[in-house]
Design a protein around this motif. Sequence first.
Motif, PDB file in Angstrom:
ATOM      1  N   ARG A  71       0.814  -1.340  -0.101  1.00 25.63           N
ATOM      2  CA  ARG A  71      -0.148  -0.040   0.103  1.00 25.63           C
ATOM      3  C   ARG A  71       0.861   1.262  -0.012  1.00 25.63           C
ATOM      4  N   THR A  79       1.125  -0.780 -11.373  1.00 23.26           N
ATOM      5  CA  THR A  79       0.294  -0.243 -10.617  1.00 23.26           C
ATOM      6  C   THR A  79      -0.416   1.180 -11.287  1.00 23.26           C
ATOM      7  N   SER A 105       4.661  -6.455  -2.679  1.00 20.90           N
ATOM      8  CA  SER A 105       3.796  -5.684  -1.853  1.00 20.90           C
ATOM      9  C   SER A 105       2.617  -5.062  -2.958  1.00 20.90           C
ATOM     10  N   SER A 106       3.247  -4.651  -4.018  1.00 25.63           N
ATOM     11  CA  SER A 106       2.144  -3.871  -5.221  1.00 25.63           C
ATOM     12  C   SER A 106       1.101  -4.906  -5.712  1.00 25.63           C
ATOM     13  N   ASP A 130      -1.216  -5.828  -3.314  1.00 30.88           N
ATOM     14  CA  ASP A 130      -2.762  -4.555  -3.255  1.00 30.88           C
ATOM     15  C   ASP A 130      -3.336  -4.928  -4.443  1.00 30.88           C
ATOM     16  N   TRP A 158      -8.061  -2.847  -1.469  1.00 32.19           N
ATOM     17  CA  TRP A 158      -6.954  -1.771  -1.902  1.00 32.19           C
ATOM     18  C   TRP A 158      -6.926  -1.552  -3.183  1.00 32.19           C
ATOM     19  N   LYS A 159      -7.891  -1.588  -3.972  1.00 34.10           N
ATOM     20  CA  LYS A 159      -7.955  -1.428  -5.340  1.00 34.10           C
ATOM     21  C   LYS A 159      -8.473   0.003  -5.375  1.00 34.10           C
ATOM     22  N   LEU A 175      -9.394   2.625  -2.263  1.00 32.03           N
ATOM     23  CA  LEU A 175      -8.417   3.509  -1.720  1.00 32.03           C
ATOM     24  C   LEU A 175      -8.819   4.902  -1.987  1.00 32.03           C
ATOM     25  N   LEU A 226      -3.159  -0.333   7.946  1.00 32.36           N
ATOM     26  CA  LEU A 226      -2.576  -0.766   6.684  1.00 32.36           C
ATOM     27  C   LEU A 226      -1.241  -0.715   6.733  1.00 32.36           C
ATOM     28  N   THR A 269       2.242  -3.110   6.737  1.00 29.50           N
ATOM     29  CA  THR A 269       3.182  -2.958   5.929  1.00 29.50           C
ATOM     30  C   THR A 269       4.696  -3.053   6.383  1.00 29.50           C
TER      31      THR A 269
END
Length: 293
Positions: free
Chosen positions: A2, A136, A193-194, A197, A203-204, A208, A223, A227
């Motif tokens: 995130r 992303t 991590s990306s 998400d 977390w799309k 968000l 969140l 992380t």
Amino acid sequence: MRLRWLLPLGWLLASTTPSHGADVDAPFLWKVAGGGTTHYLLGSMHLMPGSAYPLPASIERAYAQTRGLILETDPAALEAPELQARMVDAGVTGRGLLREIDAELYARVRRQAEASDLPPTVCDRFKAWFCALSLTLYEFQRAGMEPRFGLDQHFYRRALADRRTVSWLEEADTQFQLFSNMDAKISAQFLASSLDDLSQEQWKPRALLEVWRNNDSPALAALLVSTKDEFPQTYARLLADRNRAWMHTLVDRLQGRTPQLVVVGAAHLVGPDSVVAMLQGHGLTAQRVDPTP
């Protein structure tokens, strides 16, 4: 993990119906007393939909009551063709992505590319960090979010038109080096991590944006805790260490007599490693701006 909340270099509604502003009047907005005046801190999303405007009244008041603008970095320098070309050059790997990450992570990249209607080999020429930013950015733009609607760009354009002083907390080259100088381990963590998400509904892009619209700092704080626990090195590099590095400049500006609007990624203002928390150690207290009744 995130950290997209942090990145001008890496940062919707699919509906065509305008939203006419946020559901809550004061999303991610704090005020700070310093130098005999009042300054404001605003948590930004760097990519937003046009339907996010007009902005909530409290944010407009914060802009109206200030005379200077402080951003993370210089937007004009970030958009310079030279820096963008350097970014792409730095992101290319001669070895190929598969030789930089393990087979399991590579398989996840291919699955995400296909889910985004991209060729499964789209990242094969790139390093892990560049692949993470590219996937992303593409997914957010596919959902209707654009850098030109981000709060940073919005207030930058307004400040220039209003002939206000614009300054920043780090040079554009510093942001470039955050990624270009990533070692292989942190680069792979950032990619993993990306992908986490992008694979989770909560977390799309739509979700968000709703976190921001609804001023849901507890959700963002939780969140960031997860992380930090899972990817502590990447968290430190992209969030905590940068907040710490900003303190000297930021404290100096917030102790000045010209009221400032500070616009940084929302994650920089939440949690124990946040700008808000660090300012207290320098004798400056940031108070949340409550929604207008």
